[in-house]
Every structure is written in structure tokens, then in C-alpha cells.
Design an enzyme around this catalytic site. Structure first.
Site, short mmCIF file in Angstrom:
data_model
loop_
_atom_site.label_atom_id
_atom_site.label_comp_id
_atom_site.label_asym_id
_atom_site.label_seq_id
_atom_site.Cartn_x
_atom_site.Cartn_y
_atom_site.Cartn_z
N GLY A 157 96.52 46.78 88.74
CA GLY A 157 96.04 45.44 88.36
C GLY A 157 95.12 45.57 87.16
O GLY A 157 95.22 46.52 86.38
N ARG A 158 94.20 44.61 87.03
CA ARG A 158 93.30 44.62 85.86
C ARG A 158 92.52 45.92 85.74
O ARG A 158 92.44 46.52 84.67
CB ARG A 158 92.29 43.47 85.97
CG ARG A 158 92.87 42.09 85.85
CD ARG A 158 91.71 41.09 85.94
NE ARG A 158 92.19 39.76 86.17
CZ ARG A 158 92.54 39.28 87.35
NH1 ARG A 158 92.44 40.03 88.43
NH2 ARG A 158 92.98 38.04 87.48
N ILE A 159 91.91 46.35 86.86
CA ILE A 159 91.04 47.53 86.80
C ILE A 159 91.88 48.79 86.58
O ILE A 159 91.53 49.66 85.78
CB ILE A 159 90.17 47.63 88.07
CG1 ILE A 159 89.25 46.40 88.18
CG2 ILE A 159 89.34 48.92 88.07
CD1 ILE A 159 88.54 46.25 89.51
N ARG A 180 102.62 47.80 93.84
CA ARG A 180 103.53 47.00 94.67
C ARG A 180 104.69 46.48 93.83
O ARG A 180 105.84 46.55 94.23
CB ARG A 180 102.78 45.82 95.29
CG ARG A 180 102.39 46.04 96.72
CD ARG A 180 101.66 44.84 97.24
NE ARG A 180 100.75 44.31 96.21
CZ ARG A 180 99.91 43.31 96.41
NH1 ARG A 180 99.86 42.72 97.56
NH2 ARG A 180 99.11 42.89 95.44
N ILE A 239 88.19 53.87 94.20
CA ILE A 239 87.25 52.78 93.84
C ILE A 239 87.80 51.43 94.30
O ILE A 239 87.31 50.39 93.88
CB ILE A 239 86.95 52.73 92.32
CG1 ILE A 239 88.25 52.60 91.51
CG2 ILE A 239 86.13 53.92 91.88
CD1 ILE A 239 88.03 52.17 90.08
N ARG A 241 89.17 50.08 97.97
CA ARG A 241 88.52 49.65 99.20
C ARG A 241 88.60 50.77 100.23
O ARG A 241 89.56 51.54 100.25
CB ARG A 241 89.21 48.42 99.80
CG ARG A 241 88.70 47.10 99.25
CD ARG A 241 87.26 46.80 99.68
NE ARG A 241 86.78 45.53 99.18
CZ ARG A 241 86.20 45.32 97.99
NH1 ARG A 241 86.01 46.32 97.15
NH2 ARG A 241 85.78 44.12 97.64
N GLU A 270 82.07 51.28 105.67
CA GLU A 270 80.81 51.35 104.93
C GLU A 270 79.87 50.21 105.35
O GLU A 270 80.35 49.16 105.77
CB GLU A 270 81.11 51.29 103.41
CG GLU A 270 81.75 49.99 102.95
CD GLU A 270 82.09 50.01 101.45
OE1 GLU A 270 82.81 50.91 101.00
OE2 GLU A 270 81.63 49.08 100.76
N HIS A 288 79.25 52.18 96.71
CA HIS A 288 79.95 50.96 96.29
C HIS A 288 79.23 50.30 95.10
O HIS A 288 78.80 49.14 95.19
CB HIS A 288 80.09 49.98 97.46
CG HIS A 288 81.24 49.02 97.29
ND1 HIS A 288 82.00 48.56 98.33
CD2 HIS A 288 81.75 48.42 96.18
CE1 HIS A 288 82.92 47.71 97.86
NE2 HIS A 288 82.78 47.62 96.56
N ILE A 289 79.14 51.06 94.00
CA ILE A 289 78.43 50.56 92.81
C ILE A 289 79.39 50.30 91.66
O ILE A 289 78.97 50.21 90.50
CB ILE A 289 77.32 51.54 92.34
CG1 ILE A 289 77.90 52.95 92.05
CG2 ILE A 289 76.20 51.62 93.37
CD1 ILE A 289 76.96 53.85 91.27
N GLY A 290 80.69 50.18 91.95
CA GLY A 290 81.69 50.02 90.89
C GLY A 290 81.33 48.96 89.86
O GLY A 290 81.47 49.17 88.66
C1 DGY Z 1 84.55 43.74 94.20
O1 DGY Z 1 84.24 42.87 93.38
O2 DGY Z 1 85.48 43.61 94.99
C2 DGY Z 1 83.72 44.94 94.21
O3 DGY Z 1 84.17 45.90 95.10
C3 DGY Z 1 82.28 44.56 94.52
O4 DGY Z 1 81.45 45.32 93.74
#
Ligand code: DGY
Length: 322
Positions: A157-159, A180, A239, A241, A270, A288-290
Site C-alpha cells: 500500500g502507501r507505506i 493481496r 511495522i 500490525r 502490545e 509502536h513509534i512508526g
Molecule cells: C497507524 O496509524 O495505524 C499507526 O500504526 C499508528 O501509529
């Protein structure tokens, strides 16, 4: 006497956005950032038309049945596994998330974890801090190259695509991906991306980056069987889930040398972690600091606020999920 809609803000947020909400709504907020129980959350939702959520508050049929005034739930996260979207649709409640605004920041963290894991940065720092660095030696803390290697991205996806751009344009990496649905030919060409089936990808990559949202179908997408297919020199980064990776199987693979290293920002259950992961030297762990840069967190909060304002004043949400 007032006729402004009422909104609940479930956690502490930047004060300027609380002020923004107050221009439009009667606001009850949690600026003390108390850990409300679900019962307290539901109690505070009484009489509220909107709620600002962070991605941790579960919104499901049971909650909706107890909050008949609710019209919109606005997540400041792009992920929305805390929402039961079909239940929300059935109850006529709009769900919104925060796509787009955190893409590059989260991709940066993914790349940071990739590099830290492959080059053993955390392990090297711990070694140094513990006073073990007495002499240089030729093989001391040698890791695996990133530049010019093969990266596999699962979840394009975007990320995922932002990580792909870093890998191909910045680090001259060969890029394979699994998703997918396959990207269109023009996007594949611009990213120099080759589509592979999951097992084929796992066998061929030096670095695996997972950017998969959680869903029951993605539960333990990567477990013992998949880790066994990977190269012993490979690194794994998650990064997306927690729950997409079987953390117990990953800890075992890291301890056994099935793969070389991992970088993890998300975990099953978590903020609790599988203790076996904490015992592994070859894993870089972040809480969880992405998306955690100040401009990005502000943009996420603002988008959630704008969704509440737009929907409750004009009937149109900006980034609706249903
Ligand atoms: C999100 O936006 O889903 C990130 O995991 C939260 O930082």
C-alpha cells in the site's frame, strides 16, 4: 442552552486541536490521559455524537448498542483494526481513519529498523555500553549489507510503496513484493518492483519488510513454516500490525539462527511483549513509534478532528471507511 454536537476525545491530544474542536462542539476530553476502562469509556460516550479515537479503543456492536447517539468515530491512525466496520455500518455510524499523512514518517522508521537489524546497531550499542569494547577485531559485530541487496515487501500500500522508493532509489536494491492484489503495470515499472508469491519471495529476499494490516486472514501470516523458508542471513521487519507475525515462532527462529535478525515496531498483544523476544540479542524493538514525529502526529490528530468537524457540520466525512 446550547445546540452544538457533543464529542468525546478518548486520549490526550495536542491542545491546539482540542481548541479547534471546542470551536464546533461541546467537548469532553481526557487530557489527563487516564487509562479508562471500557465501562468508563462507554459511560463518557453517553450523549456524544462523535468520538476521537487513537486506534486502541475497540468500537463494536456491543459498544454501539450502548451508545445510541453516536454518529461518527474518527481514528487518528491509518490502521483501524479497533473498528468493527460492518457493525458500525449496521448501526449507521461512520468510521474514519487517517490515511496518507503518516506514510513517509512510517516508511522512515521501517527503513531505520531494517538498517539497525541488518547492521546489528542495538546489539553493538549494548556491547559498547556494557564495556565489552576493549579491542577492535576483524569480525566484530559484522552484520549484513543493505545497499545492493534484495528487499521483499509484503503489503504494498502507501507505506510499502514509500519503503520501495527508498530501497530502489536510495539503496540500489532489487525489489520483490507480495500483496493481496498485484499493482498495475505502470506502478510496478516506476518502482522497479517484481511480484512474487509469498513463499517464493520469502526464499529469495535478504530483507523482509511487513506492512500488512491485521485481519483474521492475516493472522500469523509469518510463522515457523514461513521463517524456515527464509535465508539464515535474512532480516525481518514488522511495522504493520502485531499478530501478522507469530512472535513466539519468530523468537525461536532468532534464537536458533533460522534468520539473522529482526526489527519490530508492533507486537502481538502490545504493549505487552512475548518475553522470549526480550531475551533475543538479535532483535531491535521499538514501542509502536512508526508515525511518531511531531509534524506527523499533528497531521494525524488534525485529520481526525477535521473528519469530526466535517461530518458533524456538513454530513460528509473526509476519509470515510464505510
Ligand atoms: C497507524 O496509524 O495505524 C499507526 O500504526 C499508528 O501509529
Amino acid at each position: 442552552m446550547h445546540n452544538k454536537p457533543a464529542v468525546l476525545v478518548s486520549r490526550a491530544i495536542f491542545p491546539e486541536y482540542l481548541e479547534l474542536l471546542r470551536q464546533h462542539f461541546e467537548v469532553v476530553s481526557n487530557q489527563a490521559d487516564e487509562a479508562w476502562t471500557r465501562a468508563q469509556f462507554i459511560e463518557r460516550l453517553q450523549g456524544k455524537q462523535g468520538v476521537f479515537t487513537t486506534g486502541s479503543e475497540r468500537i463494536d456492536a456491543d459498544l454501539l448498542a450502548q451508545c445510541p447517539d453516536l454518529q461518527i468515530c474518527a481514528n487518528m491512525a491509518v490502521g483501524y483494526d479497533n473498528f468493527d466496520v460492518p457493525a458500525m455500518s449496521a448501526a449507521g455510524v461512520v468510521a474514519t481513519n487517517a490515511p496518507g499523512v503518516l506514510t513517509e514518517t512510517t516508511a522512515d522508521l521501517g527503513f531505520a529498523l531494517l538498517m539497525a537489524a541488518a547492521r546489528r546497531v542495538s546489539e553493538a550499542e549494548a556491547y559498547l555500553r556494557a564495556g565489552h569494547w576493549q579491542r577492535w577485531s576483524y569480525a566484530m559485530l559484522s552484520g549484513h549489507d543493505v545497499y545492493g541487496s534484495t528487499i521483499g515487501i509484503v503489503g504494498m500500500g502507501r507505506i510499502g510503496q514509500a519503503i520501495a522508493r527508498r530501497a530502489v532509489r536510495g539503496f540500489d536494491m532489487r525489489l520483490v513484493y507480495h500483496n493481496r492484489s498485484r499493482l498495475d503495470a505502470a506502478t510496478e515499472a516506476s518502482l522497479q518492483a517484481t511480484y512474487l508469491g509469498l513463499d517464493e519471495l520469502l526464499a529469495s529476499v535478504d530483507h523482509l519488510v511487513l506492512v500488512v494490516p491485521y485481519s483474521p486472514a492475516a493472522h500469523h501470516l509469518i510463522g515457523a513454516q514461513q521463517l524456515a523458508i527464509m535465508k539464515p542471513s535474512a532480516t525481518l521487519v514488522n511495522i504493520g500490525r502485531g499478530g501478522v507475525v507469530d512472535d513466539a515462532a519468530l523468537a525461536q527462529a532468532l534464537q536458533a539462527g533460522t534468520i539473522a535478525a529482526a526489527g519490530l515496531d508492533v507486537f502481538e498483544g502490545e504493549p505487552r511483549l512475548n518475553p522470549a523476544l526480550l531475551a533475543c540479542k538479535n532483535v531491535v524493538l521499538t514501542p509502536h513509534i512508526g508515525s511518531a514525529s511531531e509534524p506527523t502526529r499533528k497531521a494525524m490528530v488534525k485529520l481526525a478532528c477535521d473528519n469530526l468537524i466535517s461530518y458533524l457540520t456538513t454530513g460528509r466525512a473526509l476519509t470515510p471507511l464505510n
